[in-house]
Design an enzyme around this catalytic site. Structure first.
Site, short mmCIF file in Angstrom:
data_model
loop_
_atom_site.label_atom_id
_atom_site.label_comp_id
_atom_site.label_asym_id
_atom_site.label_seq_id
_atom_site.Cartn_x
_atom_site.Cartn_y
_atom_site.Cartn_z
CG ASP A 1 4.87 -45.89 -20.20
OD1 ASP A 1 5.76 -45.12 -19.77
OD2 ASP A 1 4.53 -45.95 -21.39
CE LYS B 1 9.34 -39.80 -23.38
NZ LYS B 1 9.04 -39.02 -24.58
CD GLN C 1 5.15 -37.97 -21.48
OE1 GLN C 1 5.37 -36.90 -20.90
NE2 GLN C 1 5.69 -38.23 -22.66
CG HIS D 1 4.22 -43.99 -26.36
ND1 HIS D 1 5.09 -44.79 -27.05
CD2 HIS D 1 4.56 -42.72 -26.65
CE1 HIS D 1 5.92 -44.03 -27.74
NE2 HIS D 1 5.62 -42.77 -27.52
CB CYS E 1 3.94 -42.82 -30.31
SG CYS E 1 5.39 -42.44 -31.28
N1 PLP Z 1 5.52 -44.17 -22.96
C1 PLP Z 1 5.05 -42.93 -22.95
C2 PLP Z 1 3.81 -42.60 -22.18
C3 PLP Z 1 5.72 -41.93 -23.68
O1 PLP Z 1 5.24 -40.68 -23.68
C4 PLP Z 1 6.87 -42.27 -24.40
C5 PLP Z 1 7.56 -41.26 -25.22
O2 PLP Z 1 7.01 -40.26 -25.59
C6 PLP Z 1 7.34 -43.59 -24.35
C7 PLP Z 1 6.63 -44.51 -23.63
C8 PLP Z 1 8.59 -44.00 -25.08
O3 PLP Z 1 9.69 -43.37 -24.53
P1 PLP Z 1 11.13 -43.52 -25.23
O4 PLP Z 1 10.93 -43.12 -26.65
O5 PLP Z 1 11.99 -42.57 -24.45
O6 PLP Z 1 11.54 -44.93 -25.08
#
Ligand code: PLP
Length: 406
Positions: A200, A226, A203, A123, A364
């Site tokens: 990270d 999430k 998900q 992401h 993203c």
């Molecule tokens: N990393 C992953 C794999 C994500 O799916 C997301 C959000 O969709 C993020 C990071 C960023 O999360 P946030 O926007 O809650 O900071």
């Protein structure tokens, strides 16, 4: 224990409404999850009865607020099995957690010519902060690629790890492809080369049991929104040995030990990383969301969602002209797809009119789209409150889109 789907669905008020006159089908859980009434009520109750700023008041409600906030720290510690409570830092979310590490770990450990490894399926949140760090420090970003199925090319990892590698940051689960990456194996390999690893977990936290000691990751990050809690609250888990060495990311109230006009000394972790008024109400909501999930059981959630994934994949594969992107052996219940030559926005907009919420675009993850040579996909991402009926509605919706574009 099977999931009591009727009870669960009755606890998510937002699901029980009509959108464009149709029963609502929410399949955008990768972007954010809906909130159970227990979380909504807890936030409302907190503002009605307890609200007061934390850590600095001697009065009764400030003490209660502080205790509620710190109790969630301990709850998160247990939830991800961190060794110590001080290893749990509250942030605004995954992005904030990663930026904290990129800045603070970067200040302490990254020098000119050093290397940081990420994967090609990150992401933007787990890509851009590392690019910014590399630019700031004159370091280099190395990238672990993935194959056509959406699986990391693990055989390429040993060739990327070397004496200059200072950190490896990788997503546990791809938000676009659904791939569950072999993070334990990645961590083992990285540690053999003395390289710490950031996972990270944006998900993965909501779909599987996370044990940071078993994984042996050095950092693990996730967002509250999430995992059925409020927006604006997130977690950074970090091993104490790193947190001790890392300088604060931001300065302000609540993170200081002693302040004079000339010099300031800081508190230890976690407080030195929590400058300013924390999102303590968000933390309370996270605590309630964790209780809610623990009551259902992550094992039950994982089994139920695996069944949904299997059913949805089989049903979508029956649709002529539909291509699924991301066919990894190990996946969470996220399906990215395109329909014939129909633009993802068109598919998403028509599905919306049918009461079905999906996400469209690059999610993203523009480098993934570049690799696949597409501009975006339609993404259906499932949660434990979704049903096979939701899948059937999605399939019927897609057939309608096909018919309209025929
Ligand atoms: N990393 C992953 C794999 C994500 O799916 C997301 C959000 O969709 C993020 C990071 C960023 O999360 P946030 O926007 O809650 O900071």
């Amino acid at each position: 224990m099977p999931i009591d789907i009727n009870k669960i669905r009755s606890e998510f008020p937002i699901l029980n409404q009509k959108i464009h006159g149709k029963d609502y089908v929410y399949l955008d859980n990768g972007a954010t999850t809906q909130k159970p009434i227990q979380v909504i009520d807890a936030v409302s109750d907190f503002y009605k009865n307890t609200n007061s700023n934390i850590h600095r008041g001697v009065h009764h409600l400030s003490d209660l607020s502080t205790k509620a906030y710190e109790a969630v720290r301990s709850k998160v510690q247990n939830f991800i099995n961190a060794e110590q409570e001080q290893e749990i830092i509250f942030t605004k979310g995954t992005t904030d957690s990663i930026n904290l590490v990129a800045f603070s770990f970067g200040e302490r450990y990254i020098n000119t010519g050093d290397e940081i490894i990420i994967s090609a399926m990150e992401h933007h949140s787990n890509l851009v902060p590392w690019q910014m760090l590399c630019e700031r420090k004159g370091a280099n970003l190395r990238v672990l690629p993935f194959n056509k199925n959406g699986e990391l090319e693990m055989d390429k990892l040993p060739g990327l790890l070397n004496d200059k590698t200072k950190l490896l940051a990788v997503t546990h689960v791809s938000n676009s492809l659904g791939t569950i990456n072999p993070v334990k194996e990645i961590i083992e390999q990285a540690h053999k080369a003395n390289v710490p690893v950031l996972i990270d977990g944006a998900q993965s936290i909501q779909h599987s049991i996370i044990d940071v000691q078993d994984l042996d990751c050095d950092f693990y990050v996730f967002s509250g929104h999430k995992i059925y809690a409020e927006t604006g609250i997130g977690v950074l888990y970090g091993k104490e040995k790193y947190l001790k060495e890392m300088p604060p990311y931001q300065g302000g109230g609540d993170m200081v030990d002693h302040v004079t006009l000339e010099k300031t000394t800081y508190l230890d972790a976690p407080f030195k990383f929590e400058a300013g008024t924390a999102n303590y109400v968000g933390a309370v909501s996270l605590g309630v969301a964790i209780d809610y999930i623990n009551d259902i059981g992550l094992k039950n959630i994982a089994e139920y969602e695996a069944e949904l994934l299997q059913y949805a994949t089989a049903e979508l594969e029956k649709i002529e002209g539909l291509t699924i992107y991301g066919k990894a052996k190990h996946k969470t219940a996220t399906i990215s797809f395109l329909l014939d030559k129909i633009h993802h926005y068109d598919t998403g907009m028509i599905l919306d009119k049918l009461g079905i919420a999906v996400r469209t675009g690059s999610h993203c993850t523009q480098p993934i789209m570049d690799f696949l040579d597409i501009t975006g996909t339609v993404r259906a991402s499932f949660a434990f409150y979704n049903t096979k009926n939701d899948v059937d509605r999605l399939v019927a919706g897609i057939l309608k889109v096909k018919e309209m574009f025929a």
